[in-house]
Design a protein around this motif. Structure first.
Motif, PDB file in Angstrom:
ATOM      1  N   SER A   1      35.063  37.094  39.205  1.00 12.28           N
ATOM      2  CA  SER A   1      33.642  37.425  39.364  1.00 12.28           C
ATOM      3  C   SER A   1      33.572  38.768  40.077  1.00 12.28           C
ATOM      4  N   PRO A   2      32.466  39.509  39.899  1.00  6.71           N
ATOM      5  CA  PRO A   2      32.337  40.794  40.594  1.00  6.71           C
ATOM      6  C   PRO A   2      32.433  40.631  42.114  1.00  6.71           C
ATOM      7  N   GLY A   3      31.881  39.537  42.636  1.00  8.52           N
ATOM      8  CA  GLY A   3      31.956  39.282  44.076  1.00  8.52           C
ATOM      9  C   GLY A   3      33.392  39.033  44.526  1.00  8.52           C
ATOM     10  N   ALA A   4      34.143  38.286  43.707  1.00  9.80           N
ATOM     11  CA  ALA A   4      35.544  38.000  44.037  1.00  9.80           C
ATOM     12  C   ALA A   4      36.366  39.292  44.028  1.00  9.80           C
ATOM     13  N   THR A   5      36.064  40.182  43.084  1.00 10.78           N
ATOM     14  CA  THR A   5      36.768  41.472  43.018  1.00 10.78           C
ATOM     15  C   THR A   5      36.514  42.263  44.298  1.00 10.78           C
ATOM     16  N   GLU A   6      35.239  42.353  44.651  1.00 17.04           N
ATOM     17  CA  GLU A   6      34.851  43.136  45.834  1.00 17.04           C
ATOM     18  C   GLU A   6      35.469  42.565  47.111  1.00 17.04           C
ATOM     19  N   LEU A   7      35.473  41.256  47.249  1.00 18.01           N
ATOM     20  CA  LEU A   7      36.030  40.621  48.452  1.00 18.01           C
ATOM     21  C   LEU A   7      37.544  40.794  48.531  1.00 18.01           C
ATOM     22  N   THR A   8      38.215  40.774  47.371  1.00 20.81           N
ATOM     23  CA  THR A   8      39.670  40.951  47.363  1.00 20.81           C
ATOM     24  C   THR A   8      40.032  42.382  47.784  1.00 20.81           C
ATOM     25  N   PHE A   9      39.265  43.352  47.313  1.00 20.81           N
ATOM     26  CA  PHE A   9      39.465  44.738  47.761  1.00 20.81           C
ATOM     27  C   PHE A   9      39.168  44.852  49.260  1.00 20.81           C
ATOM     28  N   ALA A  10      38.109  44.175  49.718  1.00 20.97           N
ATOM     29  CA  ALA A  10      37.752  44.219  51.142  1.00 20.97           C
ATOM     30  C   ALA A  10      38.879  43.661  52.004  1.00 20.97           C
ATOM     31  N   ALA A  11      39.623  42.714  51.436  1.00 17.62           N
ATOM     32  CA  ALA A  11      40.743  42.093  52.167  1.00 17.62           C
ATOM     33  C   ALA A  11      41.981  42.986  52.172  1.00 17.62           C
ATOM     34  N   GLY A  12      41.876  44.174  51.589  1.00 19.79           N
ATOM     35  CA  GLY A  12      42.996  45.112  51.576  1.00 19.79           C
ATOM     36  C   GLY A  12      43.969  44.880  50.437  1.00 19.79           C
ATOM     37  N   ALA A  13      43.574  44.015  49.478  1.00 18.32           N
ATOM     38  CA  ALA A  13      44.505  43.632  48.409  1.00 18.32           C
ATOM     39  C   ALA A  13      44.146  44.254  47.058  1.00 18.32           C
ATOM     40  N   GLY A  14      43.347  45.305  47.080  1.00 18.33           N
ATOM     41  CA  GLY A  14      42.909  45.934  45.824  1.00 18.33           C
ATOM     42  C   GLY A  14      44.039  46.378  44.924  1.00 18.33           C
ATOM     43  N   ASP A  15      45.123  46.881  45.522  1.00 16.93           N
ATOM     44  CA  ASP A  15      46.227  47.379  44.685  1.00 16.93           C
ATOM     45  C   ASP A  15      47.050  46.245  44.073  1.00 16.93           C
ATOM     46  N   LYS A  16      46.723  45.008  44.433  1.00 15.84           N
ATOM     47  CA  LYS A  16      47.435  43.864  43.841  1.00 15.84           C
ATOM     48  C   LYS A  16      46.602  43.203  42.731  1.00 15.84           C
ATOM     49  N   VAL A  17      45.375  43.704  42.541  1.00 15.56           N
ATOM     50  CA  VAL A  17      44.510  43.138  41.498  1.00 15.56           C
ATOM     51  C   VAL A  17      44.905  43.752  40.154  1.00 15.56           C
ATOM     52  N   VAL A  18      45.298  42.879  39.199  1.00 13.78           N
ATOM     53  CA  VAL A  18      45.759  43.371  37.891  1.00 13.78           C
ATOM     54  C   VAL A  18      44.678  43.267  36.819  1.00 13.78           C
ATOM     55  N   ALA A  19      43.598  42.506  37.094  1.00 12.01           N
ATOM     56  CA  ALA A  19      42.490  42.410  36.139  1.00 12.01           C
ATOM     57  C   ALA A  19      41.278  41.787  36.824  1.00 12.01           C
ATOM     58  N   ALA A  20      40.117  42.079  36.241  1.00 10.75           N
ATOM     59  CA  ALA A  20      38.859  41.534  36.773  1.00 10.75           C
ATOM     60  C   ALA A  20      37.976  41.135  35.585  1.00 10.75           C
ATOM     61  N   VAL A  21      36.693  40.905  35.860  1.00 12.17           N
ATOM     62  CA  VAL A  21      35.747  40.563  34.779  1.00 12.17           C
ATOM     63  C   VAL A  21      34.611  41.599  34.767  1.00 12.17           C
ATOM     64  N   ASN A  22      33.784  41.526  33.712  1.00  7.74           N
ATOM     65  CA  ASN A  22      32.647  42.441  33.556  1.00  7.74           C
ATOM     66  C   ASN A  22      31.837  42.570  34.846  1.00  7.74           C
ATOM     67  N   TYR A  23      31.268  43.742  35.042  1.00  9.99           N
ATOM     68  CA  TYR A  23      30.406  44.067  36.196  1.00  9.99           C
ATOM     69  C   TYR A  23      31.151  44.141  37.524  1.00  9.99           C
ATOM     70  N   SER A  24      32.485  44.170  37.471  1.00 13.93           N
ATOM     71  CA  SER A  24      33.253  44.395  38.709  1.00 13.93           C
ATOM     72  C   SER A  24      33.213  45.908  38.965  1.00 13.93           C
ATOM     73  N   ASP A  25      32.151  46.351  39.637  1.00 14.51           N
ATOM     74  CA  ASP A  25      31.879  47.792  39.743  1.00 14.51           C
ATOM     75  C   ASP A  25      32.036  48.353  41.157  1.00 14.51           C
ATOM     76  N   TYR A  26      32.538  47.506  42.079  1.00 11.75           N
ATOM     77  CA  TYR A  26      32.703  47.998  43.450  1.00 11.75           C
ATOM     78  C   TYR A  26      33.943  47.366  44.061  1.00 11.75           C
ATOM     79  N   PRO A  27      34.752  48.166  44.801  1.00 13.89           N
ATOM     80  CA  PRO A  27      34.636  49.616  44.984  1.00 13.89           C
ATOM     81  C   PRO A  27      34.902  50.363  43.673  1.00 13.89           C
ATOM     82  N   PRO A  28      34.648  51.696  43.628  1.00  7.61           N
ATOM     83  CA  PRO A  28      34.808  52.449  42.381  1.00  7.61           C
ATOM     84  C   PRO A  28      36.165  52.244  41.705  1.00  7.61           C
ATOM     85  N   GLU A  29      37.230  52.028  42.489  1.00 10.24           N
ATOM     86  CA  GLU A  29      38.575  51.791  41.907  1.00 10.24           C
ATOM     87  C   GLU A  29      38.572  50.568  40.985  1.00 10.24           C
TER      88      GLU A  29
END
Length: 258
Positions: A12-40
């Protein structure tokens, strides 16, 4: 999980944003539509939407953690992931503290504790400071419009309802049993709120509240208290909620002065 997750898929877009907030953005290999934050996050491959996941694409990525959203992800698809033994973490914070604790938990799962705990604490102390600042604020009646057609609002159990309360707002529909109730224009006119708020792209004024302007007797209209809040930050339970809360508190301060 014995070792920190290295290949995370967020559903979910919220799950994407929270995972990046947790410092784990570089470990995310895929997301779903509308995952628009952070810009990365916009650069990530997509595995469908939060209501319909492309299971083949997801499984091909060999994730070692899938972050799901409690409401919205299809139960049958979540069950299938469970059967396949893929580690999952279901989230959907409903409180301010919930936002901080989800970030901490994600940081633990991804082995990014230092960044995650710092971000969780920044959010926690920011909310605590605002809460203290507005503890004795003069109460002011508010209507929060979630949707125009059909007309929808939120109750006090909703996180947006908690934001309004923190800022000294009295949600005119706070006691309604449903989290996101449908209402009629008549009951809004009856409640006669001092301020009307809604979410819009970047918080820029659009036509969503124009319908109220024809009711010149409505206090919020008479006193020009029709306000627009950035939609993503106010509607997602992520650290950006802190910014959205500051904006709403400022708006309610302006409404009190009028």
């Amino acid at each position: 999980m014995s070792a920190p997750a290295q290949r995370i898929v967020t559903l979910s877009p919220g799950a994407t944003e929270l995972t990046f907030a947790a410092g784990a953005g570089d470990k995310v290999v895929a997301a779903v539509n509308y995952s628009d934050y952070p810009p990365e996050a916009l650069k990530l491959p997509l595995v469908g939407s939060h209501t319909r996941v492309d299971m083949e694409a997801l499984l091909a990525l060999k994730p070692d953690l899938v972050v799901t959203w409690v409401t919205g992800n299809p139960p049958a698809q979540i069950e299938l992931l469970e059967e396949l033994g893929i580690p999952m973490f279901a989230i959907e914070p409903r409180t301010f503290e919930g936002v901080s604790s989800v970030i901490e938990r994600l940081a633990t799962l991804a082995g990014t504790e230092q960044a995650g705990l710092a971000e969780a604490e920044r959010f926690r102390s920011g909310i605590a400071a605002l809460s203290e600042q507005y503890r004795n604020a003069e109460p002011i009646s508010v209507f929060y419009q979630v949707w125009q057609q059909p007309l929808m609002t939120i109750n006090n159990d909703h996180l947006i309802g908690k934001v309004l309360q923190l800022c000294g707002g009295v949600n005119v529909f706070g006691d309604m049993p449903r989290l996101v109730p449908r209402i009629s224009a008549e009951v809004v006119l009856q409640a006669d709120p001092h301020a009307i708020l809604t979410g819009s792209a970047e918080g820029v004024a659009d036509d969503q509240l124009d319908g109220w302007k024809r009711y010149s007797g409505l206090t919020a209209v008479k006193k020009s208290n029709l306000f627009f809040v950035p939609a993503s930050p106010i509607s997602r339970p992520t650290p950006r909620l802190l910014e959205a809360t500051r904006i709403i508190c400022d708006y309610l301060d302006s409404a009190r002065e009028r």
